[in-house]
Design an enzyme around this catalytic site. Structure first.
Site, mmCIF file in Angstrom:
data_model
loop_
_atom_site.group_PDB
_atom_site.id
_atom_site.type_symbol
_atom_site.label_atom_id
_atom_site.label_comp_id
_atom_site.label_asym_id
_atom_site.label_seq_id
_atom_site.Cartn_x
_atom_site.Cartn_y
_atom_site.Cartn_z
ATOM 1 N N GLN A 151 -0.362 4.339 20.554
ATOM 2 C CA GLN A 151 -0.384 4.876 19.438
ATOM 3 C C GLN A 151 -1.213 5.946 19.132
ATOM 4 O OE1 GLN A 151 -1.342 1.970 19.844
ATOM 5 N NE2 GLN A 151 -2.037 0.690 18.212
ATOM 6 N N VAL A 198 -9.824 1.213 12.542
ATOM 7 C CA VAL A 198 -9.952 1.224 13.745
ATOM 8 C C VAL A 198 -11.475 1.819 14.350
ATOM 9 C CG1 VAL A 198 -9.010 3.386 14.492
ATOM 10 C CG2 VAL A 198 -8.928 1.791 16.319
ATOM 11 N N PHE A 235 -14.158 -0.307 16.444
ATOM 12 C CA PHE A 235 -14.650 -0.189 17.729
ATOM 13 C C PHE A 235 -16.181 0.246 17.828
ATOM 14 C CE2 PHE A 235 -10.076 1.551 19.544
ATOM 15 C CZ PHE A 235 -9.663 0.426 19.310
ATOM 16 N N TYR A 279 1.010 -1.077 0.124
ATOM 17 C CA TYR A 279 -0.227 -0.033 0.083
ATOM 18 C C TYR A 279 0.813 1.308 -0.060
ATOM 19 C CZ TYR A 279 -3.753 2.986 1.708
ATOM 20 O OH TYR A 279 -4.498 4.109 1.810
ATOM 21 N N PRO A 285 2.509 2.537 12.598
ATOM 22 C CA PRO A 285 3.054 3.725 12.875
ATOM 23 C C PRO A 285 2.431 4.255 14.321
ATOM 24 C CG PRO A 285 1.822 3.833 10.539
ATOM 25 C CD PRO A 285 1.490 2.457 11.221
HETATM 26 P P1 NAD Z 1 -12.603 1.998 0.288
HETATM 27 O O1 NAD Z 1 -11.988 0.630 0.363
HETATM 28 O O2 NAD Z 1 -14.175 1.973 0.743
HETATM 29 O O3 NAD Z 1 -12.694 2.586 -1.241
HETATM 30 C C1 NAD Z 1 -11.922 2.058 -2.352
HETATM 31 C C2 NAD Z 1 -12.801 1.754 -3.519
HETATM 32 O O4 NAD Z 1 -11.869 1.356 -4.622
HETATM 33 C C3 NAD Z 1 -13.773 0.614 -3.199
HETATM 34 O O5 NAD Z 1 -15.112 0.904 -3.862
HETATM 35 C C4 NAD Z 1 -13.115 -0.572 -4.264
HETATM 36 O O6 NAD Z 1 -13.877 -1.492 -4.529
HETATM 37 C C5 NAD Z 1 -12.348 0.138 -5.179
HETATM 38 N N1 NAD Z 1 -11.343 -0.489 -6.050
HETATM 39 C C6 NAD Z 1 -10.325 -1.048 -5.197
HETATM 40 N N2 NAD Z 1 -9.542 -1.777 -6.368
HETATM 41 C C7 NAD Z 1 -10.002 -1.048 -7.519
HETATM 42 C C8 NAD Z 1 -9.548 -1.542 -8.879
HETATM 43 N N3 NAD Z 1 -8.752 -2.242 -9.265
HETATM 44 N N4 NAD Z 1 -10.586 -0.809 -9.910
HETATM 45 C C9 NAD Z 1 -11.603 -0.318 -9.558
HETATM 46 N N5 NAD Z 1 -11.992 -0.051 -8.322
HETATM 47 C C10 NAD Z 1 -11.214 -0.366 -7.315
HETATM 48 O O7 NAD Z 1 -11.759 3.070 0.939
HETATM 49 P P2 NAD Z 1 -11.652 4.523 1.224
HETATM 50 O O8 NAD Z 1 -11.622 4.746 2.531
HETATM 51 O O9 NAD Z 1 -13.032 5.045 0.336
HETATM 52 O O10 NAD Z 1 -10.323 5.188 0.346
HETATM 53 C C11 NAD Z 1 -10.581 5.761 -1.022
HETATM 54 C C12 NAD Z 1 -9.197 6.286 -1.375
HETATM 55 O O11 NAD Z 1 -8.819 7.337 -0.563
HETATM 56 C C13 NAD Z 1 -8.242 5.084 -1.476
HETATM 57 O O12 NAD Z 1 -7.340 5.243 -2.540
HETATM 58 C C14 NAD Z 1 -7.393 5.308 -0.056
HETATM 59 O O13 NAD Z 1 -6.205 4.909 -0.359
HETATM 60 C C15 NAD Z 1 -7.465 6.804 0.045
HETATM 61 N N6 NAD Z 1 -7.311 6.802 1.469
HETATM 62 C C16 NAD Z 1 -8.362 6.832 2.385
HETATM 63 C C17 NAD Z 1 -7.936 7.018 3.822
HETATM 64 C C18 NAD Z 1 -9.203 6.981 4.814
HETATM 65 O O14 NAD Z 1 -8.829 7.026 5.839
HETATM 66 N N7 NAD Z 1 -10.485 6.558 4.323
HETATM 67 C C19 NAD Z 1 -6.713 7.772 4.187
HETATM 68 C C20 NAD Z 1 -5.904 7.500 3.159
HETATM 69 C C21 NAD Z 1 -5.910 7.418 1.710
HETATM 70 N N1 UDP Z 2 -6.245 -0.744 15.751
HETATM 71 C C1 UDP Z 2 -6.827 -1.254 17.040
HETATM 72 N N2 UDP Z 2 -7.725 -2.206 16.883
HETATM 73 C C2 UDP Z 2 -8.583 -2.436 15.965
HETATM 74 C C3 UDP Z 2 -8.153 -1.771 14.517
HETATM 75 C C4 UDP Z 2 -7.102 -1.041 14.513
HETATM 76 O O1 UDP Z 2 -6.119 -0.995 18.159
HETATM 77 O O2 UDP Z 2 -9.420 -3.206 16.014
HETATM 78 C C5 UDP Z 2 -5.161 0.276 15.761
HETATM 79 C C6 UDP Z 2 -3.960 0.127 14.629
HETATM 80 O O3 UDP Z 2 -3.231 -0.782 15.099
HETATM 81 C C7 UDP Z 2 -3.571 1.193 14.418
HETATM 82 C C8 UDP Z 2 -4.735 2.303 14.592
HETATM 83 O O4 UDP Z 2 -5.636 1.467 15.206
HETATM 84 O O5 UDP Z 2 -2.578 1.699 15.262
HETATM 85 C C9 UDP Z 2 -5.407 2.585 13.347
HETATM 86 O O6 UDP Z 2 -5.510 1.594 12.680
HETATM 87 P P1 UDP Z 2 -6.363 1.636 11.057
HETATM 88 O O7 UDP Z 2 -6.422 0.226 10.738
HETATM 89 O O8 UDP Z 2 -7.533 2.125 11.142
HETATM 90 O O9 UDP Z 2 -5.412 2.546 10.062
HETATM 91 P P2 UDP Z 2 -3.981 2.959 9.755
HETATM 92 O O10 UDP Z 2 -3.850 4.179 10.105
HETATM 93 O O11 UDP Z 2 -3.093 1.766 10.761
HETATM 94 O O12 UDP Z 2 -3.796 2.482 8.531
#
Ligand code: NAD
Ligand code: UDP
Length: 315
Positions: free
Chosen positions: A211, A189, A193, A147, A276
């Site tokens: 963390q 998380v 939760f 990732y 992290p």
């Molecule tokens: P999510 O898993 O709900 O959404 C991702 C979407 O992409 C899904 O609908 C999935 O089916 C689709 N997808 C995956 N692989 C694909 C492919 N090969 N072709 C077409 N579609 C595909 O996750 P999200 O939280 O909505 O995240 C959306 C974007 O934002 C992602 O790129 C993620 O890395 C980024 N992002 C999200 C967070 C967060 O906290 N939510 C944080 C950092 C980055």
């Molecule tokens: N985490 C946890 N319990 C859970 C899921 C996640 O303690 O059931 C912790 C995980 O180890 C991390 C933080 O919560 O430290 C955030 O995790 P998440 O998977 O939401 O996102 P990340 O920021 O690690 O990608």
């Protein structure tokens, strides 16, 4: 009256994508949602299907796509550690081949393109809070690398297409975002939760729970996306988008128990490799360039998210 645009949202039926599609439709644009439903759900966009400016296409972004649009938001990629580690090779392909395909599309049709990058490009950060100029501390061979490195390579591709082909790019580095339409089995998380608390099951804190993470409510994030896309062509980012309010995971567990009135206890599970230690966005750039900062406090966002999961679980 803002101009009507044709906008492609990849990953549009996921958590963030579905909220973005909704906001773009409300703003009067034509929206094409592309998704392969790996982690997204048709349920997330069902309420949009009858909208006359909304279209959906089942497609995997690791294959080329031929459509005509003015703007592209590239969100396609699983975001939760359990999902992106399920098929790590496919995760890297989605980020890297997906970026190449969407950038190639943007180049051919001269569209502006935004990448949903991540705070994971900073890895386990040695500077705190994280600023955009920090190059990060990522393990390139660990279980999170598919990732983290996939997203880092996607950023590289975006900037090379910008330098080499003059493409209009925007890179958003998203910090942990939560809200309604996170999947119940998502494993992140906040959803874990809340679901555990609503079912009065043990809350699983990984490690000691010291963390930290900074949690942004989805509506704030989507506002940031749209403002970033609308910046002048010279501005590329990367730009941090996230809520600077920082909490330990233990604090989050206690807050969720309090807000749900749950009888759950807290249990500790092993800390996953390369998890992290701390994470907080420095959003000085977002404040100055797009006048953006989050408006939804953790408690307020959790109220809406808890209500969503209560309905999902039929409680
Ligand atoms: P999510 O898993 O709900 O959404 C991702 C979407 O992409 C899904 O609908 C999935 O089916 C689709 N997808 C995956 N692989 C694909 C492919 N090969 N072709 C077409 N579609 C595909 O996750 P999200 O939280 O909505 O995240 C959306 C974007 O934002 C992602 O790129 C993620 O890395 C980024 N992002 C999200 C967070 C967060 O906290 N939510 C944080 C950092 C980055
Ligand atoms: N985490 C946890 N319990 C859970 C899921 C996640 O303690 O059931 C912790 C995980 O180890 C991390 C933080 O919560 O430290 C955030 O995790 P998440 O998977 O939401 O996102 P990340 O920021 O690690 O990608």
């Amino acid at each position: 009256m803002p101009q009507n645009k044709r906008i492609l949202v990849t990953g549009g039926s996921g958590f963030l994508g579905s909220h973005l599609c909704e906001r773009l439709l409300e703003a009067g644009h034509d929206v094409l949602c592309v998704d392969n439903y790996f982690t997204g759900r048709k349920e997330n966009i069902r309420h949009l299907l009858d909208h006359h400016r909304f279209e959906v296409l089942r497609h995997d972004v690791t294959f080329p796509l031929y459509v005509e649009v003015d703007e592209i938001y590239n969100l396609a990629c699983p975001a939760s550690p359990i999902h992106y580690q399920h098929d790590p090779v496919q995760t890297t392909k989605t980020s890297v081949h997906g970026a190449i395909n969407m950038l190639g599309l943007a180049k051919r049709i001269k569209a502006k393109i935004m990448q949903a990058s991540t705070s994971e490009v900073y890895g386990d950060p040695s500077i705190h809070p994280q600023v955009e100029s920090y190059w990060g501390n990522v393990n390139p061979i660990g279980p999170r690398a598919c990732y983290d490195e996939g997203k880092r390579c996607a950023e590289t591709l975006f900037f090379d297409y910008h330098r080499q082909h003059r493409l209009r790019i925007k890179v958003a580095r998203i910090f942990n975002t939560y809200g309604p339409r996170m999947a119940i089995n998502d494993g992140r998380v906040v959803s874990n939760f809340i679901v555990q608390a609503l079912k009065n099951e043990d809350i699983t804190v990984y490690g000691e729970g010291n963390q930290t993470r900074s949690f942004c409510y989805v509506d704030d994030l989507v506002e940031g996306f749209i403002r970033l896309m609308d910046t002048p062509d010279e501005f590329t980012g990367p730009m941090n988008l996230g809520n600077p309010g920082e909490f330990t995971i233990l604090q989050l567990a206690q807050t969720v128990i309090r807000m749900t009135g749950s009888r759950s206890g807290i249990v500790h599970r092993p800390l996953p490799q390369d998890d992290p230690l701390q994470r907080q966005p420095d959003i000085t750039l977002a404040k100055s360039v797009i006048g953006w900062e989050p408006t939804v406090k953790l408690d307020e966002g959790l109220v809406k998210t808890i209500a969503f999961f209560r309905a999902e679980l039929d409680l």
